[in-house]
Design a protein around this motif. Structure first.
Motif, PDB file in Angstrom:
ATOM      1  N   LYS A  72       0.854  -1.187   0.000  1.00  0.00           N
ATOM      2  CA  LYS A  72       0.000   0.000   0.000  1.00  0.00           C
ATOM      3  C   LYS A  72       0.888   1.235   0.000  1.00  0.00           C
ATOM      4  O   LYS A  72       1.915   1.267   0.678  1.00  0.00           O
ATOM      5  N   TYR A  73       0.449   2.245  -0.754  1.00  0.00           N
ATOM      6  CA  TYR A  73       1.205   3.494  -0.871  1.00  0.00           C
ATOM      7  C   TYR A  73       0.249   4.672  -0.810  1.00  0.00           C
ATOM      8  O   TYR A  73      -0.763   4.693  -1.509  1.00  0.00           O
ATOM      9  N   SER A  74       0.558   5.634   0.037  1.00  0.00           N
ATOM     10  CA  SER A  74      -0.303   6.807   0.211  1.00  0.00           C
ATOM     11  C   SER A  74       0.361   8.094  -0.252  1.00  0.00           C
ATOM     12  O   SER A  74      -0.183   9.169  -0.040  1.00  0.00           O
ATOM     13  N   GLY A  75       1.527   8.018  -0.862  1.00  0.00           N
ATOM     14  CA  GLY A  75       2.260   9.210  -1.273  1.00  0.00           C
ATOM     15  C   GLY A  75       1.759   9.805  -2.569  1.00  0.00           C
ATOM     16  O   GLY A  75       0.797   9.343  -3.175  1.00  0.00           O
ATOM     17  N   LYS A  76       2.453  10.820  -3.022  1.00  0.00           N
ATOM     18  CA  LYS A  76       2.037  11.575  -4.201  1.00  0.00           C
ATOM     19  C   LYS A  76       2.980  11.434  -5.402  1.00  0.00           C
ATOM     20  O   LYS A  76       2.744  12.027  -6.433  1.00  0.00           O
ATOM     21  N   LYS A  77       4.060  10.689  -5.279  1.00  0.00           N
ATOM     22  CA  LYS A  77       5.008  10.551  -6.391  1.00  0.00           C
ATOM     23  C   LYS A  77       4.323   9.871  -7.580  1.00  0.00           C
ATOM     24  O   LYS A  77       3.512   8.965  -7.420  1.00  0.00           O
ATOM     25  N   ALA A  78       4.679  10.313  -8.791  1.00  0.00           N
ATOM     26  CA  ALA A  78       4.055   9.782 -10.003  1.00  0.00           C
ATOM     27  C   ALA A  78       4.598   8.414 -10.395  1.00  0.00           C
ATOM     28  O   ALA A  78       3.885   7.592 -10.956  1.00  0.00           O
ATOM     29  N   ARG A  79       5.881   8.152 -10.098  1.00  0.00           N
ATOM     30  CA  ARG A  79       6.511   6.887 -10.481  1.00  0.00           C
ATOM     31  C   ARG A  79       7.017   6.156  -9.248  1.00  0.00           C
ATOM     32  O   ARG A  79       7.516   6.771  -8.306  1.00  0.00           O
ATOM     33  N   LEU A  80       6.898   4.830  -9.275  1.00  0.00           N
ATOM     34  CA  LEU A  80       7.313   3.971  -8.172  1.00  0.00           C
ATOM     35  C   LEU A  80       8.157   2.825  -8.722  1.00  0.00           C
ATOM     36  O   LEU A  80       8.128   2.542  -9.923  1.00  0.00           O
ATOM     37  N   ASN A  81       8.863   2.167  -7.824  1.00  0.00           N
ATOM     38  CA  ASN A  81       9.677   1.015  -8.193  1.00  0.00           C
ATOM     39  C   ASN A  81       9.330  -0.139  -7.264  1.00  0.00           C
ATOM     40  O   ASN A  81       9.329   0.026  -6.048  1.00  0.00           O
ATOM     41  N   VAL A  82       9.027  -1.291  -7.844  1.00  0.00           N
ATOM     42  CA  VAL A  82       8.768  -2.514  -7.080  1.00  0.00           C
ATOM     43  C   VAL A  82       9.935  -3.448  -7.330  1.00  0.00           C
ATOM     44  O   VAL A  82      10.250  -3.749  -8.485  1.00  0.00           O
ATOM     45  N   SER A  83      10.588  -3.904  -6.261  1.00  0.00           N
ATOM     46  CA  SER A  83      11.709  -4.827  -6.433  1.00  0.00           C
ATOM     47  C   SER A  83      11.531  -6.023  -5.519  1.00  0.00           C
ATOM     48  O   SER A  83      10.946  -5.920  -4.444  1.00  0.00           O
ATOM     49  N   ILE A  84      12.033  -7.168  -5.984  1.00  0.00           N
ATOM     50  CA  ILE A  84      11.965  -8.401  -5.208  1.00  0.00           C
ATOM     51  C   ILE A  84      13.373  -8.946  -5.025  1.00  0.00           C
ATOM     52  O   ILE A  84      14.242  -8.753  -5.874  1.00  0.00           O
ATOM     53  N   SER A  85      13.570  -9.627  -3.906  1.00  0.00           N
ATOM     54  CA  SER A  85      14.863 -10.270  -3.647  1.00  0.00           C
ATOM     55  C   SER A  85      14.657 -11.421  -2.676  1.00  0.00           C
ATOM     56  O   SER A  85      13.695 -11.451  -1.922  1.00  0.00           O
ATOM     57  N   GLY A  86      15.579 -12.347  -2.726  1.00  0.00           N
ATOM     58  CA  GLY A  86      15.541 -13.506  -1.847  1.00  0.00           C
ATOM     59  C   GLY A  86      16.863 -14.228  -1.909  1.00  0.00           C
ATOM     60  O   GLY A  86      17.684 -13.990  -2.811  1.00  0.00           O
ATOM     61  N   LEU A  87      17.083 -15.118  -0.984  1.00  0.00           N
ATOM     62  CA  LEU A  87      18.360 -15.820  -0.893  1.00  0.00           C
ATOM     63  C   LEU A  87      18.623 -16.717  -2.099  1.00  0.00           C
ATOM     64  O   LEU A  87      19.738 -16.791  -2.574  1.00  0.00           O
ATOM     65  N   THR A  88      17.588 -17.364  -2.614  1.00  0.00           N
ATOM     66  CA  THR A  88      17.804 -18.329  -3.698  1.00  0.00           C
ATOM     67  C   THR A  88      17.225 -17.894  -5.036  1.00  0.00           C
ATOM     68  O   THR A  88      17.036 -18.714  -5.919  1.00  0.00           O
ATOM     69  N   ILE A  89      16.898 -16.594  -5.188  1.00  0.00           N
ATOM     70  CA  ILE A  89      16.362 -16.106  -6.464  1.00  0.00           C
ATOM     71  C   ILE A  89      17.188 -14.923  -6.968  1.00  0.00           C
ATOM     72  O   ILE A  89      17.858 -14.244  -6.187  1.00  0.00           O
ATOM     73  N   VAL A  90      17.101 -14.695  -8.267  1.00  0.00           N
ATOM     74  CA  VAL A  90      17.752 -13.537  -8.869  1.00  0.00           C
ATOM     75  C   VAL A  90      16.849 -12.326  -8.634  1.00  0.00           C
ATOM     76  O   VAL A  90      15.652 -12.373  -8.935  1.00  0.00           O
ATOM     77  N   SER A  91      17.404 -11.249  -8.086  1.00  0.00           N
ATOM     78  CA  SER A  91      16.627 -10.037  -7.788  1.00  0.00           C
ATOM     79  C   SER A  91      16.097  -9.413  -9.076  1.00  0.00           C
ATOM     80  O   SER A  91      16.742  -9.470 -10.116  1.00  0.00           O
ATOM     81  N   GLN A  92      14.904  -8.809  -8.973  1.00  0.00           N
ATOM     82  CA  GLN A  92      14.277  -8.135 -10.103  1.00  0.00           C
ATOM     83  C   GLN A  92      13.678  -6.817  -9.644  1.00  0.00           C
ATOM     84  O   GLN A  92      13.382  -6.640  -8.463  1.00  0.00           O
ATOM     85  N   SER A  93      13.436  -5.922 -10.608  1.00  0.00           N
ATOM     86  CA  SER A  93      12.879  -4.613 -10.295  1.00  0.00           C
ATOM     87  C   SER A  93      12.033  -4.137 -11.466  1.00  0.00           C
ATOM     88  O   SER A  93      12.389  -4.379 -12.626  1.00  0.00           O
ATOM     89  N   LYS A  94      10.900  -3.463 -11.173  1.00  0.00           N
ATOM     90  CA  LYS A  94      10.041  -2.904 -12.218  1.00  0.00           C
ATOM     91  C   LYS A  94       9.610  -1.501 -11.807  1.00  0.00           C
ATOM     92  O   LYS A  94       9.194  -1.284 -10.660  1.00  0.00           O
TER      93      LYS A  94
END
Length: 146
Positions: A72-94
Motif C-alpha cells: 500500500k502506498y499513500s504518497g504523491k510521487k508519479a513513479r514507483l519502483n517494485v523490487s523483489i529479492s531472496g536468498l535463492t532467487i535472482v533479484s528483479q525490479s520494475k
C-alpha cells in the motif's frame, strides 16, 4: 428549528462519505504473484516499494505460501519502483506508475555457495576470578596425562 435539526444528520453523513471517498482514493494498492519458471509459487520473497527518482523505501512485504504479496502506498510521487529479492532467487525490479496495479514476477533460481568457515578457540580465557584453559591446545602426541 425542528426542521433544521432533521437535516443535520444528512449533512454529517454526506461529509463522512466525501471524506472516506477521498481517503480511499489517495491510497495505491499494488499486488501480485511471484512464481518460478515452472509456475510454482515462491514464498517468503522480500518485496520492496520505493519512490522514484530518490529510491526512498515506502512499503515492504513478504510473499505468502501462495507467492502472493500486497503493498500500500499513500504518497504523491508519479513513479514507483517494485523490487523483489531472496536468498535463492535472482533479484528483479520494475518501474510503475502510481496507480493500483497487479505486478507479477517470474523468478529464476540461483545457487548460493557459502564459503568455508574455520572456528578457532583461544587457548586461555578468563571470566572474573576464573581462568579457563583449552587442554587440547596444550597437548601433543607424547603426552600421557595432562
Amino acid at each position: 428549528m425542528i426542521e433544521h435539526n432533521k437535516n443535520k444528520p444528512y449533512w454529517i453523513i454526506i461529509l463522512l462519505i466525501v471524506f472516506i471517498g477521498n481517503h480511499s482514493q489517495a491510497q495505491t494498492i499494488i499486488k501480485g504473484i511471484i512464481t518460478d519458471a515452472t509456475g510454482s509459487p515462491c514464498p517468503y520473497v522480500s518485496v520492496v516499494l520505493r519512490e522514484l527518482p530518490d529510491s526512498a523505501m515506502v512499503s515492504y512485504a513478504f510473499s505468502n505460501n501462495e507467492g502472493k504479496y500486497q503493498l500500500k502506498y499513500s504518497g504523491k510521487k508519479a513513479r514507483l519502483n517494485v523490487s523483489i529479492s531472496g536468498l535463492t532467487i535472482v533479484s528483479q525490479s520494475k518501474n510503475i506508475d502510481n496507480k493500483d496495479a497487479d505486478i507479477n514476477f517470474k523468478v529464476a533460481q540461483k545457487v548460493v555457495t557459502l564459503k568455508e568457515v574455520v572456528i578457532k578457540s583461544t587457548k586461555i580465557w578468563g571470566s572474573r576470578d576464573t581462568i579457563n584453559y583449552l587442554v587440547s591446545a596444550f597437548s601433543n602426541k607424547n603426552d600421557v596425562v595432562i
